[in-house]
Design an enzyme around this catalytic site. Structure first.
Site, PDB file in Angstrom:
ATOM      1  N   HIS A  42     -31.967 -38.449 -28.502  1.00 50.14           N
ATOM      2  CA  HIS A  42     -31.366 -39.266 -27.547  1.00 50.14           C
ATOM      3  C   HIS A  42     -30.075 -38.568 -26.836  1.00 50.14           C
ATOM      4  O   HIS A  42     -29.261 -39.084 -26.620  1.00 50.14           O
ATOM      5  CB  HIS A  42     -30.855 -40.569 -28.305  1.00 50.14           C
ATOM      6  CG  HIS A  42     -31.678 -41.193 -29.032  1.00 50.14           C
ATOM      7  ND1 HIS A  42     -32.583 -42.176 -28.394  1.00 50.14           N
ATOM      8  CD2 HIS A  42     -32.018 -41.240 -30.486  1.00 50.14           C
ATOM      9  CE1 HIS A  42     -33.363 -42.571 -29.688  1.00 50.14           C
ATOM     10  NE2 HIS A  42     -33.082 -42.012 -30.703  1.00 50.14           N
ATOM     11  N   SER A  77     -21.704 -20.747  -4.473  1.00 51.39           N
ATOM     12  CA  SER A  77     -21.507 -21.707  -3.732  1.00 51.39           C
ATOM     13  C   SER A  77     -20.920 -21.222  -2.345  1.00 51.39           C
ATOM     14  O   SER A  77     -20.074 -20.286  -2.411  1.00 51.39           O
ATOM     15  CB  SER A  77     -20.487 -22.585  -4.184  1.00 51.39           C
ATOM     16  OG  SER A  77     -19.971 -23.824  -3.327  1.00 51.39           O
ATOM     17  N   LYS A  94     -18.597 -20.813  -8.641  1.00 52.19           N
ATOM     18  CA  LYS A  94     -19.755 -21.236  -9.043  1.00 52.19           C
ATOM     19  C   LYS A  94     -20.899 -20.214  -9.132  1.00 52.19           C
ATOM     20  O   LYS A  94     -21.029 -19.468  -8.448  1.00 52.19           O
ATOM     21  CB  LYS A  94     -20.160 -22.332  -7.934  1.00 52.19           C
ATOM     22  CG  LYS A  94     -19.136 -23.543  -7.855  1.00 52.19           C
ATOM     23  CD  LYS A  94     -19.560 -24.808  -8.857  1.00 52.19           C
ATOM     24  CE  LYS A  94     -21.121 -25.211  -8.777  1.00 52.19           C
ATOM     25  NZ  LYS A  94     -21.405 -25.580  -7.607  1.00 52.19           N
TER      26      LYS A  94
END
Length: 468
Positions: A165, A286, A292
């Site tokens: 989960h 990016s 990034k």
């Protein structure tokens, strides 16, 4: 009026039954040459086998058969040189080859189509093409699995949180986690090999739908083309596309597995997880944010999965309402299949490259992760079970203990022995060793479990399986 056809008429590839050429738009709409040229090599292979069979059977002379074969091989050479470029007037790859053959060897080329139809011809071409692509995808599955195995062998004793989960559950050997994807690849190979057996059956000689009175030898052409058996019903032979559906279903499962691993890599590469570091070989930046490093490869794989699913759904929809035997609808069987094969192969290669050179696991971060949670709670219960406490009673005791630890902001490992004994007299000083993450993993020795020795044995078996 249309260009003179292979049969001598004035309307493209058709007989003298037709007097006018197609409307120009309908000609474009009807033509498949733009994509079925992909099947050129298979069409030539099938035609060579068919011509030699006709010569062997005395339908044409052996000398005629060899002249036809020589013409077909000339077309193959032209294609390799880039000088065979059929256009819209050829309609499809079959007419394109026949037209060029007639140009090369004259009227004798018109004998090639004796005893066959485009209906059984295209089925033969498609089966030959897909058989080769399945073999290629199998090799890529091996490369992908071997890349995973290499990373697994480096990380047998590296720990990683296991999740259910998406909640921390129990610690695992990282190798065990990666081996789960190797098992998926093993099943993918098994499925594709099973599909290949049903692909590798010859429809050639079924003709349009009812067979032919020409004295052909279907088994001879089947053997020449490497088929294992014959389609035994002529109607089914020309209309069957189950093998396309089966391949697309198997390819869809390959993509499911790649997409699941992609999703994990994307999570692992995030700052929140930080389980892996992406290398510059498989990541981009990016255009705005200089810090990034984006996981493009797994994101593209995750996105491309839908293309293969779409091809499967399209093929099922295509087939569901078709009466026997051949219908022009079946022209739509190719583009989705071609795209699915290309997409699946590309994604397997991309994920192999990613694990070969595109990421590094961060053992120190993984160690920190498994040491800072309650994923050893089950092992506390198992400890009590070993002391004779019923599991459900132990489960309740540990649940209450975890609740108190959470309220106090401490971990199970931080509790003094007195607290453990206050909870239950069965606890002793060895509880600390029993719930240490490395021991938690090492102790799971049930068959198929994550214990280190079991994982090493599983790695050896997987290496053997993927070396053949």
């Amino acid at each position: 009026m249309g260009q003179a056809g292979v049969s001598g008429g004035s309307s493209g590839g058709w007989s003298d039954r037709f007097e006018e050429g197609l409307n120009p738009f309908v000609e474009r709409f009807n033509a498949s040459i733009g994509f079925d040229i992909t099947l050129l090599q298979q069409d030539l292979d099938g035609s060579v086998a068919h011509a030699r069979m006709l010569g062997r059977q005395g339908v044409i002379t052996v000398a005629e058969a060899e002249r036809i074969v020589a013409g077909l091989e000339t077309i193959r050479c032209e294609a390799a040189a880039g000088s065979f470029n059929p256009g819209l007037a050829d309609e499809d790859v079959h007419f394109a080859v026949e037209r060029r053959l007639i140009e090369l060897i004259g009227p004798l080329g018109k004998k090639l189509h004796t005893g066959r139809s485009r209906n059984d011809q295209v089925c033969t071409d498609l089966r030959l093409w897909l058989r080769d692509k399945i073999d290629r995808i199998d090799l890529l599955l091996v490369r992908y699995a071997v890349a995973l195995l290499a990373r697994a062998e480096e990380n047998v004793e590296t720990l990683i949180p296991g999740y259910t989960h998406l909640q921390r559950a129990q610690p695992l050997s990282l190798a065990h986690h990666l081996l789960s994807y190797v098992e998926m690849a093993r099943r993918d190979r098994q499925r594709l090999r099973d599909v290949r057996r049903r692909v590798n059956i010859s429809p050639l000689g079924a003709a349009a739908l009812a067979g032919t009175p020409v004295a052909i030898d279907r088994r001879h052409t089947a053997t020449a083309l490497g088929f294992e058996d014959l389609c035994v019903n002529s109607l089914d032979a020309v209309s069957d596309r189950d093998f396309v559906v089966e391949f697309l279903a198997a390819a869809s499962l390959v993509m499911v597995h790649l997409s699941r691993l992609s999703e994990e890599v994307i999570l692992w590469a995030s700052e929140e997880f930080a389980f892996v570091r992406l290398t510059d070989r498989c990541a981009t930046g990016s255009s705005l944010m200089p810090q990034k490093k984006n996981p493009d490869v797994p994101e593209l794989v995750r996105g491309k999965t839908g293309r293969v699913f779409g091809s499967l759904q399209a093929m099922l929809t295509l087939l569901k309402g078709l009466p026997l035997a051949y219908n022009k609808d079946l022209q739509e069987d190719k583009e989705g299949l071609f795209d699915a094969v290309r997409t699946t192969a590309d994604c397997l290669q991309a994920m192999a490259v990613l694990f070969e050179e595109g990421l590094h696991f961060r053992p120190e971060r993984l160690e920190q992760a498994v040491s800072s949670d309650f994923s050893n709670a089950t092992d506390v219960a198992d400890y009590l079970v070993a002391k004779g406490v019923p599991f459900r009673e132990a489960y309740q005791l540990v649940g209450g203990l975890v609740k108190r630890c959470l309220s106090e902001g401490v971990l199970l490992r931080d509790l003094p022995l007195e607290r453990w004994r206050h909870i239950h007299p069965g606890f002793d000083a060895d509880v600390f060793a029993a719930i240490a993450p490395r021991q938690v993993v090492a102790a799971r020795l049930s068959e198929g479990g994550t214990g280190f020795e079991l994982v090493r044995a599983a790695l050896a078996r997987a290496r053997s399986d993927f070396s053949s």
